[in-house]
Write a protein that holds these residues in place. Structure first.
Motif, PDB file in Angstrom:
ATOM      1  N   MET A   1       0.842  -1.203   0.000  1.00 34.36           N
ATOM      2  CA  MET A   1       0.000   0.000   0.000  1.00 34.36           C
ATOM      3  C   MET A   1       0.874   1.249   0.000  1.00 34.36           C
ATOM      4  SD  MET A   1      -2.847   1.239   2.825  1.00 34.36           S
ATOM      5  CE  MET A   1      -3.958  -0.121   2.523  1.00 34.36           C
ATOM      6  N   ARG A   2       0.536   2.200  -0.859  1.00 36.04           N
ATOM      7  CA  ARG A   2       1.303   3.447  -0.909  1.00 36.04           C
ATOM      8  C   ARG A   2       1.159   4.207   0.406  1.00 36.04           C
ATOM      9  NH1 ARG A   2      -0.015   7.439  -5.203  1.00 36.04           N
ATOM     10  NH2 ARG A   2      -2.109   7.179  -4.355  1.00 36.04           N
ATOM     11  N   ALA A   3       2.197   5.028   0.697  1.00 37.39           N
ATOM     12  CA  ALA A   3       2.195   5.795   1.941  1.00 37.39           C
ATOM     13  C   ALA A   3       0.980   6.718   2.021  1.00 37.39           C
ATOM     14  CB  ALA A   3       3.486   6.589   2.069  1.00 37.39           C
ATOM     15  N   SER A   4       0.616   7.329   0.904  1.00 38.93           N
ATOM     16  CA  SER A   4      -0.529   8.248   0.919  1.00 38.93           C
ATOM     17  C   SER A   4      -1.833   7.495   1.163  1.00 38.93           C
ATOM     18  CB  SER A   4      -0.611   9.020  -0.401  1.00 38.93           C
ATOM     19  OG  SER A   4      -0.799   8.143  -1.492  1.00 38.93           O
ATOM     20  N   ASP A   5      -1.939   6.285   0.586  1.00 38.73           N
ATOM     21  CA  ASP A   5      -3.135   5.473   0.807  1.00 38.73           C
ATOM     22  C   ASP A   5      -3.234   5.037   2.267  1.00 38.73           C
ATOM     23  OD1 ASP A   5      -3.843   5.631  -1.863  1.00 38.73           O
ATOM     24  OD2 ASP A   5      -2.833   3.760  -2.398  1.00 38.73           O
ATOM     25  N   ARG A   6      -2.095   4.666   2.834  1.00 42.86           N
ATOM     26  CA  ARG A   6      -2.083   4.245   4.232  1.00 42.86           C
ATOM     27  C   ARG A   6      -2.467   5.394   5.151  1.00 42.86           C
ATOM     28  NH1 ARG A   6       2.732   2.949   4.424  1.00 42.86           N
ATOM     29  NH2 ARG A   6       3.673   4.521   5.773  1.00 42.86           N
ATOM     30  N   ALA A   7      -1.902   6.571   4.887  1.00 49.91           N
ATOM     31  CA  ALA A   7      -2.217   7.748   5.709  1.00 49.91           C
ATOM     32  C   ALA A   7      -3.694   8.112   5.578  1.00 49.91           C
ATOM     33  CB  ALA A   7      -1.346   8.924   5.304  1.00 49.91           C
ATOM     34  N   TYR A   8      -4.215   8.047   4.367  1.00 46.22           N
ATOM     35  CA  TYR A   8      -5.637   8.351   4.132  1.00 46.22           C
ATOM     36  C   TYR A   8      -6.518   7.376   4.893  1.00 46.22           C
ATOM     37  CZ  TYR A   8     -10.127   8.375   1.679  1.00 46.22           C
ATOM     38  OH  TYR A   8     -11.468   8.406   1.384  1.00 46.22           O
ATOM     39  N   SER A   9      -6.196   6.075   4.797  1.00 49.21           N
ATOM     40  CA  SER A   9      -7.007   5.061   5.449  1.00 49.21           C
ATOM     41  C   SER A   9      -7.026   5.239   6.961  1.00 49.21           C
ATOM     42  CB  SER A   9      -6.468   3.667   5.088  1.00 49.21           C
ATOM     43  OG  SER A   9      -7.218   2.666   5.724  1.00 49.21           O
ATOM     44  N   VAL A  10      -5.861   5.495   7.550  1.00 52.84           N
ATOM     45  CA  VAL A  10      -5.779   5.649   9.008  1.00 52.84           C
ATOM     46  C   VAL A  10      -6.530   6.896   9.460  1.00 52.84           C
ATOM     47  CG1 VAL A  10      -4.215   6.100  10.944  1.00 52.84           C
ATOM     48  CG2 VAL A  10      -3.618   4.375   9.231  1.00 52.84           C
ATOM     49  N   LEU A  11      -6.291   8.018   8.798  1.00 50.24           N
ATOM     50  CA  LEU A  11      -6.940   9.265   9.187  1.00 50.24           C
ATOM     51  C   LEU A  11      -8.454   9.180   8.999  1.00 50.24           C
ATOM     52  CD1 LEU A  11      -4.427  11.865   7.726  1.00 50.24           C
ATOM     53  CD2 LEU A  11      -4.906  11.462  10.148  1.00 50.24           C
ATOM     54  N   ARG A  12      -8.874   8.582   7.899  1.00 50.24           N
ATOM     55  CA  ARG A  12     -10.317   8.455   7.643  1.00 50.24           C
ATOM     56  C   ARG A  12     -10.983   7.635   8.737  1.00 50.24           C
ATOM     57  NH1 ARG A  12     -13.910   4.946   5.371  1.00 50.24           N
ATOM     58  NH2 ARG A  12     -15.608   5.853   4.117  1.00 50.24           N
ATOM     59  N   GLU A  13     -10.375   6.509   9.092  1.00 48.45           N
ATOM     60  CA  GLU A  13     -10.949   5.659  10.135  1.00 48.45           C
ATOM     61  C   GLU A  13     -10.988   6.388  11.473  1.00 48.45           C
ATOM     62  OE1 GLU A  13     -10.176   1.295  12.264  1.00 48.45           O
ATOM     63  OE2 GLU A  13      -9.057   1.876  10.466  1.00 48.45           O
ATOM     64  N   GLN A  14      -9.925   7.128  11.797  1.00 47.12           N
ATOM     65  CA  GLN A  14      -9.876   7.846  13.071  1.00 47.12           C
ATOM     66  C   GLN A  14     -10.894   8.974  13.126  1.00 47.12           C
ATOM     67  OE1 GLN A  14      -5.715   8.894  13.320  1.00 47.12           O
ATOM     68  NE2 GLN A  14      -5.167   6.947  14.283  1.00 47.12           N
ATOM     69  N   ILE A  15     -11.159   9.606  11.999  1.00 53.01           N
ATOM     70  CA  ILE A  15     -12.174  10.665  11.957  1.00 53.01           C
ATOM     71  C   ILE A  15     -13.568  10.059  12.116  1.00 53.01           C
ATOM     72  CG2 ILE A  15     -13.283  12.389  10.486  1.00 53.01           C
ATOM     73  CD1 ILE A  15     -10.472  12.937   9.282  1.00 53.01           C
ATOM     74  N   ILE A  16     -13.835   8.989  11.379  1.00 56.30           N
ATOM     75  CA  ILE A  16     -15.153   8.364  11.444  1.00 56.30           C
ATOM     76  C   ILE A  16     -15.421   7.800  12.835  1.00 56.30           C
ATOM     77  CG2 ILE A  16     -16.506   6.391  10.616  1.00 56.30           C
ATOM     78  CD1 ILE A  16     -15.377   6.927   7.837  1.00 56.30           C
ATOM     79  N   ASP A  17     -14.398   7.211  13.457  1.00 54.21           N
ATOM     80  CA  ASP A  17     -14.567   6.628  14.791  1.00 54.21           C
ATOM     81  C   ASP A  17     -14.610   7.677  15.891  1.00 54.21           C
ATOM     82  OD1 ASP A  17     -14.687   4.090  13.818  1.00 54.21           O
ATOM     83  OD2 ASP A  17     -12.615   3.579  14.263  1.00 54.21           O
ATOM     84  N   GLY A  18     -14.278   8.930  15.557  1.00 56.36           N
ATOM     85  CA  GLY A  18     -14.308   9.990  16.560  1.00 56.36           C
ATOM     86  C   GLY A  18     -13.025  10.145  17.334  1.00 56.36           C
ATOM     87  N   GLU A  19     -12.012   9.350  16.999  1.00 63.67           N
ATOM     88  CA  GLU A  19     -10.712   9.493  17.665  1.00 63.67           C
ATOM     89  C   GLU A  19     -10.107  10.861  17.364  1.00 63.67           C
ATOM     90  OE1 GLU A  19      -6.340   7.275  17.699  1.00 63.67           O
ATOM     91  OE2 GLU A  19      -8.111   6.187  16.988  1.00 63.67           O
ATOM     92  N   LEU A  20     -10.312  11.316  16.135  1.00 66.54           N
ATOM     93  CA  LEU A  20      -9.964  12.691  15.765  1.00 66.54           C
ATOM     94  C   LEU A  20     -11.282  13.470  15.739  1.00 66.54           C
ATOM     95  CD1 LEU A  20      -7.340  12.067  12.922  1.00 66.54           C
ATOM     96  CD2 LEU A  20      -6.898  12.893  15.248  1.00 66.54           C
ATOM     97  N   ALA A  21     -11.523  14.227  16.775  1.00 66.85           N
ATOM     98  CA  ALA A  21     -12.810  14.899  16.952  1.00 66.85           C
ATOM     99  C   ALA A  21     -12.956  16.093  16.017  1.00 66.85           C
ATOM    100  CB  ALA A  21     -12.940  15.362  18.403  1.00 66.85           C
ATOM    101  N   PRO A  22     -14.188  16.512  15.748  1.00 61.78           N
ATOM    102  CA  PRO A  22     -14.410  17.722  14.963  1.00 61.78           C
ATOM    103  C   PRO A  22     -13.643  18.902  15.561  1.00 61.78           C
ATOM    104  CG  PRO A  22     -16.470  16.558  15.240  1.00 61.78           C
ATOM    105  CD  PRO A  22     -15.463  15.844  16.093  1.00 61.78           C
ATOM    106  N   GLY A  23     -13.003  19.670  14.682  1.00 57.00           N
ATOM    107  CA  GLY A  23     -12.227  20.811  15.131  1.00 57.00           C
ATOM    108  C   GLY A  23     -10.761  20.511  15.368  1.00 57.00           C
ATOM    109  N   THR A  24     -10.368  19.238  15.338  1.00 55.74           N
ATOM    110  CA  THR A  24      -8.970  18.872  15.546  1.00 55.74           C
ATOM    111  C   THR A  24      -8.110  19.404  14.412  1.00 55.74           C
ATOM    112  OG1 THR A  24      -9.578  16.843  16.709  1.00 55.74           O
ATOM    113  CG2 THR A  24      -7.343  16.960  15.815  1.00 55.74           C
ATOM    114  N   LEU A  25      -7.042  20.085  14.762  1.00 58.06           N
ATOM    115  CA  LEU A  25      -6.109  20.604  13.764  1.00 58.06           C
ATOM    116  C   LEU A  25      -5.185  19.491  13.295  1.00 58.06           C
ATOM    117  CD1 LEU A  25      -4.755  22.983  12.237  1.00 58.06           C
ATOM    118  CD2 LEU A  25      -3.333  23.311  14.283  1.00 58.06           C
TER     119      LEU A  25
END
Length: 215
Positions: A1-25
């Motif tokens: 998996m490309r680095a950009s794909d991996r970063a996208y997948s992790v960040l997307r999952e963390q946003i959807i799960d609420g680990e990265l809350a709305p407003g997080t910089l």
């Protein structure tokens, strides 16, 4: 998996799960270090997240996680219902029966687990995700699938904010099994109707949960 794909997948999952809350910089230096990628693939990932509506520029601060569109829940479900019902119809028409027969067996087992009081939430959600993927593959319509994917992303964030209700999970398992049964049988109208019923009850549950547990 490309680095950009991996970063996208992790960040997307963390946003959807609420680990990265709305407003997080999402500062580039910090996120590059945290995810173990260079800034170029991180920027590519952030660009994709922005296209998904999950991050946005905010008052010169850089990119932040967007708010969950709670005021637009009904609108999202109106669009989702139209797309999901059509997808179910097409899946019943074009499906590979063996694929859905396998999911049918798994859903019967999941239904039994839920009835026995073991919600196995993550396993159940993974099974539902595989059902969605099987339907997407069966419809043979990339435009419909890509449009539906965007809607599901925002619905997933909203669902995470509602509180899991064991009884609702059991109902949802029965509803998903009805959808799969109809697809296996090749019944387009029943597949669409079962999908409509499931989404109606899902929306009602989400709204009720948020009313009982305001954010």
């Amino acid at each position: 998996m490309r680095a950009s794909d991996r970063a996208y997948s992790v960040l997307r999952e963390q946003i959807i799960d609420g680990e990265l809350a709305p407003g997080t910089l999402l500062a580039e230096v910090e996120q590059s270090s945290r995810l173990g990628v260079s800034r170029t693939p991180l920027r590519e990932a952030l660009s994709r997240l922005a296209a998904d509506g999950l991050v946005a520029a905010h008052s010169g601060r850089g990119l932040v996680v967007t708010d969950v569109p709670l005021t637009r829940i009904a609108e999202l479900f109106e669009v989702r219902s139209a797309l999901e019902e059509q997808a179910a119809r097409l899946a019943a028409r074009r499906r590979d029966p063996a694929v859905f027969e396998g999911l049918q067996r798994e859903l019967r087992q999941a239904h039994e687990l839920l009835d026995n009081g073991d919600p196995v939430r993550h396993e159940y959600y993974e099974l539902v995700a595989r059902l969605d993927a099987a339907i997407d593959d069966a419809v043979q319509n990339p435009l419909l699938v890509s449009t539906l994917a965007g809607v599901r992303t925002h619905v997933a964030r909203i669902r995470r904010l509602s509180h899991d209700d064991p009884e609702r999970l059991r109902e949802a398992a029965r509803e998903h099994l009805m959808i799969v049964d109809a697809i296996v049988d090749g019944s387009e109208s029943l597949a669409a109707h079962a999908t409509q019923l499931h989404l109606y009850r899902s929306l009602k549950n989400i709204l009720g949960s948020m009313e009982r547990n305001p954010q």
